[in-house]
Design a protein around this motif. Structure first.
Motif, PDB file in Angstrom:
ATOM      1  N   ILE A  36     -15.811 -30.447 -37.426  1.00  0.00           N
ATOM      2  CA  ILE A  36     -14.700 -29.460 -37.885  1.00  0.00           C
ATOM      3  C   ILE A  36     -15.085 -29.240 -39.399  1.00  0.00           C
ATOM      4  CG2 ILE A  36     -13.165 -29.568 -35.950  1.00  0.00           C
ATOM      5  CD1 ILE A  36     -11.306 -31.198 -37.851  1.00  0.00           C
ATOM      6  N   LYS A  37     -15.597 -30.147 -39.998  1.00  0.00           N
ATOM      7  CA  LYS A  37     -15.714 -30.052 -41.447  1.00  0.00           C
ATOM      8  C   LYS A  37     -17.245 -29.914 -41.706  1.00  0.00           C
ATOM      9  CE  LYS A  37     -11.329 -32.346 -42.299  1.00  0.00           C
ATOM     10  NZ  LYS A  37     -10.572 -33.004 -43.213  1.00  0.00           N
ATOM     11  N   PHE A  38     -17.937 -29.548 -40.944  1.00  0.00           N
ATOM     12  CA  PHE A  38     -19.529 -29.413 -41.405  1.00  0.00           C
ATOM     13  C   PHE A  38     -19.735 -27.916 -41.200  1.00  0.00           C
ATOM     14  CE2 PHE A  38     -23.908 -29.961 -41.065  1.00  0.00           C
ATOM     15  CZ  PHE A  38     -23.999 -31.503 -42.264  1.00  0.00           C
ATOM     16  N   SER A  43     -17.302 -24.961 -43.708  1.00  0.00           N
ATOM     17  CA  SER A  43     -16.501 -26.175 -43.502  1.00  0.00           C
ATOM     18  C   SER A  43     -15.482 -25.941 -42.331  1.00  0.00           C
ATOM     19  CB  SER A  43     -15.767 -26.703 -44.705  1.00  0.00           C
ATOM     20  OG  SER A  43     -16.875 -27.180 -45.794  1.00  0.00           O
ATOM     21  N   ASN A  44     -15.935 -25.161 -41.354  1.00  0.00           N
ATOM     22  CA  ASN A  44     -15.125 -25.182 -40.324  1.00  0.00           C
ATOM     23  C   ASN A  44     -16.000 -25.600 -38.751  1.00  0.00           C
ATOM     24  OD1 ASN A  44     -17.276 -23.058 -39.575  1.00  0.00           O
ATOM     25  ND2 ASN A  44     -15.774 -21.322 -39.676  1.00  0.00           N
ATOM     26  N   GLY A  45     -16.966 -26.304 -39.082  1.00  0.00           N
ATOM     27  CA  GLY A  45     -17.831 -26.851 -37.795  1.00  0.00           C
ATOM     28  C   GLY A  45     -18.757 -25.697 -37.179  1.00  0.00           C
ATOM     29  N   TYR A  87     -26.850 -26.442 -44.059  1.00  0.00           N
ATOM     30  CA  TYR A  87     -25.811 -26.791 -43.133  1.00  0.00           C
ATOM     31  C   TYR A  87     -26.046 -26.511 -41.629  1.00  0.00           C
ATOM     32  CZ  TYR A  87     -23.139 -28.660 -46.925  1.00  0.00           C
ATOM     33  OH  TYR A  87     -22.768 -29.367 -48.094  1.00  0.00           O
ATOM     34  N   TYR A 147     -27.039 -31.445 -39.180  1.00  0.00           N
ATOM     35  CA  TYR A 147     -25.805 -32.173 -38.613  1.00  0.00           C
ATOM     36  C   TYR A 147     -26.233 -33.364 -37.906  1.00  0.00           C
ATOM     37  CZ  TYR A 147     -21.819 -33.658 -36.279  1.00  0.00           C
ATOM     38  OH  TYR A 147     -20.838 -34.398 -35.869  1.00  0.00           O
ATOM     39  N   TYR A 194     -20.647 -23.880 -32.908  1.00  0.00           N
ATOM     40  CA  TYR A 194     -20.495 -25.060 -32.780  1.00  0.00           C
ATOM     41  C   TYR A 194     -21.626 -25.933 -32.515  1.00  0.00           C
ATOM     42  CZ  TYR A 194     -15.525 -24.124 -33.840  1.00  0.00           C
ATOM     43  OH  TYR A 194     -14.421 -23.439 -34.514  1.00  0.00           O
TER      44      TYR A 194
END
Length: 131
Positions: free
Chosen positions: A19-21, A25-27, A36, A41, A124
């Motif tokens: 959830i912080k990537f 930074s919302n996943g 990113y 990841y 996601y």
């Protein structure tokens, strides 16, 4: 260790999507070509020994389709096993659309089906190991 073992397939899954990537930074992350993205990841998760393991990978669409779902039907993965996965979540797989390689195939939890998005779209990801 925030992982889920599927006894039917032998696959071990991340229990929560990150959830912080991602760029916001919302996943949510694009498929590729960004700092990113889902593959960056995966590299970071392996470097950090997520759940004590270093062999995580982005699953293919067939592996997502093998996930046990609520009520034994198609749709959202079991929320006891995957509490962060909601009813209308889009999740990337490592599978590329064969006839349009700028599109990736992902899993849409609302219907338990594969769906396609441009690889620049942000979705996601749940990593998997084994198999």
């Amino acid at each position: 260790n925030n992982t889920v073992l599927d006894n039917n397939t032998g696959l071990m899954w991340m229990r929560y999507y990150p959830i912080k990537f991602g760029s916001a930074s919302n996943g949510k992350m694009p498929w590729y070509d960004k700092l990113y993205d889902i593959f960056a990841y995966c590299i970071a998760a392996n470097a950090a020994s997520l759940g004590g393991y270093t062999d995580w990978r982005v699953p293919n669409i067939n592996e997502y389709m093998s996930l046990p779902v609520q009520n034994g039907g198609r749709g959202m993965p079991d929320t006891t096993a995957f509490p962060s996965v909601g009813n209308s979540v889009t999740i990337w797989s490592s599978t590329t659309l064969s006839n349009v390689t700028t599109y990736g195939i992902g899993y849409y939890t609302a219907y338990g089906i594969g769906a396609t998005w441009q690889k620049t779209a942000e979705n996601y990801v749940l990593l998997v190991r084994g198999g």
